[in-house]
Motif scaffolding. Structure first.
Motif, mmCIF file in Angstrom:
data_model
loop_
_atom_site.group_PDB
_atom_site.id
_atom_site.type_symbol
_atom_site.label_atom_id
_atom_site.label_comp_id
_atom_site.label_asym_id
_atom_site.label_seq_id
_atom_site.Cartn_x
_atom_site.Cartn_y
_atom_site.Cartn_z
ATOM 1 N N LEU A 103 0.827 -1.206 0.000
ATOM 2 C CA LEU A 103 0.000 0.000 0.000
ATOM 3 C C LEU A 103 0.864 1.260 0.000
ATOM 4 C CD1 LEU A 103 -2.884 -0.920 2.485
ATOM 5 C CD2 LEU A 103 -3.078 -0.543 0.013
ATOM 6 N N LEU A 104 1.960 1.221 0.743
ATOM 7 C CA LEU A 104 2.850 2.376 0.781
ATOM 8 C C LEU A 104 3.473 2.638 -0.591
ATOM 9 C CD1 LEU A 104 4.041 4.537 2.619
ATOM 10 C CD2 LEU A 104 5.916 2.975 3.143
ATOM 11 N N VAL A 105 3.798 1.559 -1.316
ATOM 12 C CA VAL A 105 4.352 1.724 -2.667
ATOM 13 C C VAL A 105 3.325 2.365 -3.590
ATOM 14 C CG1 VAL A 105 5.170 0.470 -4.702
ATOM 15 C CG2 VAL A 105 6.000 -0.156 -2.425
ATOM 16 N N TRP A 106 2.088 1.886 -3.563
ATOM 17 C CA TRP A 106 1.044 2.436 -4.415
ATOM 18 C C TRP A 106 0.747 3.896 -4.050
ATOM 19 C CZ3 TRP A 106 -2.187 0.570 -8.395
ATOM 20 C CH2 TRP A 106 -1.869 -0.711 -8.848
ATOM 21 N N ILE A 107 0.660 4.187 -2.763
ATOM 22 C CA ILE A 107 0.365 5.561 -2.340
ATOM 23 C C ILE A 107 1.486 6.510 -2.747
ATOM 24 C CG2 ILE A 107 0.075 7.036 -0.306
ATOM 25 C CD1 ILE A 107 -1.409 4.722 1.019
ATOM 26 N N SER A 108 2.723 6.065 -2.623
ATOM 27 C CA SER A 108 3.855 6.925 -2.967
ATOM 28 C C SER A 108 3.884 7.240 -4.458
ATOM 29 C CB SER A 108 5.172 6.259 -2.545
ATOM 30 O OG SER A 108 5.196 6.029 -1.150
ATOM 31 N N LEU A 109 3.724 6.212 -5.300
ATOM 32 C CA LEU A 109 3.815 6.431 -6.741
ATOM 33 C C LEU A 109 2.604 7.196 -7.278
ATOM 34 C CD1 LEU A 109 5.270 2.969 -7.852
ATOM 35 C CD2 LEU A 109 6.435 5.181 -7.830
ATOM 36 N N LEU A 110 1.406 6.790 -6.887
ATOM 37 C CA LEU A 110 0.217 7.497 -7.361
ATOM 38 C C LEU A 110 0.137 8.899 -6.769
ATOM 39 C CD1 LEU A 110 -2.510 4.700 -7.312
ATOM 40 C CD2 LEU A 110 -1.080 5.468 -9.208
ATOM 41 N N GLY A 111 0.567 9.042 -5.519
ATOM 42 C CA GLY A 111 0.583 10.373 -4.910
ATOM 43 C C GLY A 111 1.560 11.301 -5.607
ATOM 44 N N ALA A 112 2.697 10.773 -6.056
ATOM 45 C CA ALA A 112 3.644 11.593 -6.804
ATOM 46 C C ALA A 112 3.047 12.043 -8.130
ATOM 47 C CB ALA A 112 4.936 10.807 -7.050
ATOM 48 N N GLY A 113 2.310 11.152 -8.795
ATOM 49 C CA GLY A 113 1.649 11.539 -10.035
ATOM 50 C C GLY A 113 0.587 12.601 -9.814
ATOM 51 N N LEU A 114 -0.182 12.451 -8.733
ATOM 52 C CA LEU A 114 -1.206 13.452 -8.420
ATOM 53 C C LEU A 114 -0.577 14.803 -8.106
ATOM 54 C CD1 LEU A 114 -4.146 14.229 -7.819
ATOM 55 C CD2 LEU A 114 -3.790 13.417 -5.480
ATOM 56 N N ALA A 115 0.502 14.802 -7.339
ATOM 57 C CA ALA A 115 1.177 16.059 -7.008
ATOM 58 C C ALA A 115 1.730 16.725 -8.262
ATOM 59 C CB ALA A 115 2.303 15.804 -6.003
ATOM 60 N N TYR A 116 2.231 15.924 -9.210
ATOM 61 C CA TYR A 116 2.734 16.512 -10.449
ATOM 62 C C TYR A 116 1.594 17.100 -11.274
ATOM 63 C CZ TYR A 116 5.686 17.122 -14.522
ATOM 64 O OH TYR A 116 6.383 17.667 -15.561
ATOM 65 N N GLY A 117 0.466 16.410 -11.288
ATOM 66 C CA GLY A 117 -0.684 16.935 -12.016
ATOM 67 C C GLY A 117 -1.215 18.217 -11.416
ATOM 68 N N LYS A 119 0.716 20.339 -9.911
ATOM 69 C CA LYS A 119 1.861 21.249 -9.875
ATOM 70 C C LYS A 119 2.231 21.598 -8.433
ATOM 71 C CE LYS A 119 0.915 23.183 -14.417
ATOM 72 N NZ LYS A 119 0.638 24.393 -15.220
ATOM 73 N N ALA A 120 2.261 20.581 -7.596
ATOM 74 C CA ALA A 120 2.551 20.784 -6.173
ATOM 75 C C ALA A 120 3.940 20.296 -5.787
ATOM 76 C CB ALA A 120 1.505 20.070 -5.317
ATOM 77 N N HIS A 121 4.733 19.830 -6.743
ATOM 78 C CA HIS A 121 6.077 19.373 -6.419
ATOM 79 C C HIS A 121 6.977 20.555 -6.083
ATOM 80 C CE1 HIS A 121 6.277 15.067 -6.932
ATOM 81 N NE2 HIS A 121 5.502 15.151 -7.998
ATOM 82 N N LEU A 122 7.891 20.323 -5.164
ATOM 83 C CA LEU A 122 8.870 21.352 -4.843
ATOM 84 C C LEU A 122 9.877 21.483 -5.976
ATOM 85 C CD1 LEU A 122 9.569 20.540 -1.086
ATOM 86 C CD2 LEU A 122 8.121 22.345 -1.996
ATOM 87 N N GLY A 123 10.371 22.695 -6.166
ATOM 88 C CA GLY A 123 11.353 22.924 -7.213
ATOM 89 C C GLY A 123 12.275 24.074 -6.853
ATOM 90 N N VAL A 124 13.491 24.013 -7.348
ATOM 91 C CA VAL A 124 14.462 25.085 -7.140
ATOM 92 C C VAL A 124 14.498 25.919 -8.422
ATOM 93 C CG1 VAL A 124 16.848 25.659 -6.597
ATOM 94 C CG2 VAL A 124 15.794 23.623 -5.573
ATOM 95 N N ASP A 125 13.904 27.081 -8.385
ATOM 96 C CA ASP A 125 13.811 27.915 -9.578
ATOM 97 C C ASP A 125 14.574 29.226 -9.416
ATOM 98 O OD1 ASP A 125 12.230 29.002 -7.663
ATOM 99 O OD2 ASP A 125 10.457 29.271 -8.922
#
Length: 221
Positions: A103-117, A119-125
């Motif tokens: 479950l942790l693997v699924w939550i991590s990968l799908l959660g990363a996709g949701l955050a990218y969709g 635009k909530a990922h952290l970035g150094v700009d």
């Protein structure tokens, strides 16, 4: 002279006795949410009608959120039951730890996709922010192309190859007794979401049309 003075006095009396109309009040311009009437406020963009692709985007985001919430709820209950069975019953269930890992693997990968969709990922700009707008646009396009390449080759192609080979080997988990290949499906599925959101971001960069985020209406650039 007396007649002339009397005539001037009569004219002055008529002017002072005539009713004077009050000056018409100056009406202030009506101000609404978009600024003065008839003129859109600066910095705001008129809403546009969401197309089928944007409705599909919103539906996928919503479905992904529901799946993640449900998976996290199951993970919480599984962890609580594992702690209870170990320290209260004295015999921890074998399947709780294994289920928590998957479950942790699924939550991590799908959660990363949701955050990218979203635009909530952290970035150094820091360095990108010092460029001119044209260079910033080129940098954003290059970043999206890199992420899309990683999603297509590493997550989708590599993840699907991993799933197929694991299913062919018929490897099963020791506690849940399920084929491990199904647990690895989270890798290509998350890659599909990453690639889809990358394509959408590239369309935004080339057309200037902003997609909805968390239920916000589509706006024109």
């Amino acid at each position: 002279m007396d007649a002339q003075e009397r005539r001037v006095g009569l004219l002055l009396d008529e002017e002072t006795s005539a009713p004077q109309e009050p000056p018409s009040p100056v009406r202030a311009p009506e101000v609404g949410r978009d600024g003065p009437a008839g003129a859109p406020s600066a910095g705001r963009r008129a809403p546009a009608v969401a197309g089928p692709l944007h409705r599909l985007h919103a539906g996928l985001i919503r479905a992904l959120e529901v799946v993640l919430v449900a998976a996290f709820a199951v993970l919480t209950l599984d962890t609580l039951w594992g702690v209870f069975s170990r320290y209260v019953l004295g015999n921890q269930s074998r399947w709780t730890e294994e289920l928590a890992i998957y479950l942790l693997v699924w939550i991590s990968l799908l959660g990363a996709g949701l955050a990218y969709g979203e635009k909530a990922h952290l970035g150094v700009d820091y360095f990108v922010g010092k460029m001119d707008p044209a260079a910033q646009r080129v940098a954003a396009i290059a970043i999206e192309l890199l992420v899309a390449s990683f999603a297509a080759f590493a997550l989708i192609y590599g993840g699907w190859t991993l799933v197929v080979k694991t299913l062919e080997s018929k490897q099963t988990s020791p506690a849940l007794d399920i084929q491990v290949g199904y647990a690895y499906l989270a890798v290509p599925i998350s890659g599909v979401f990453f690639l889809m959101f990358c394509i959408e971001n590239l369309v935004e960069l080339f057309t200037g049309r902003v997609s909805p985020r968390r239920g916000e209406p589509v706006t024109d650039a």
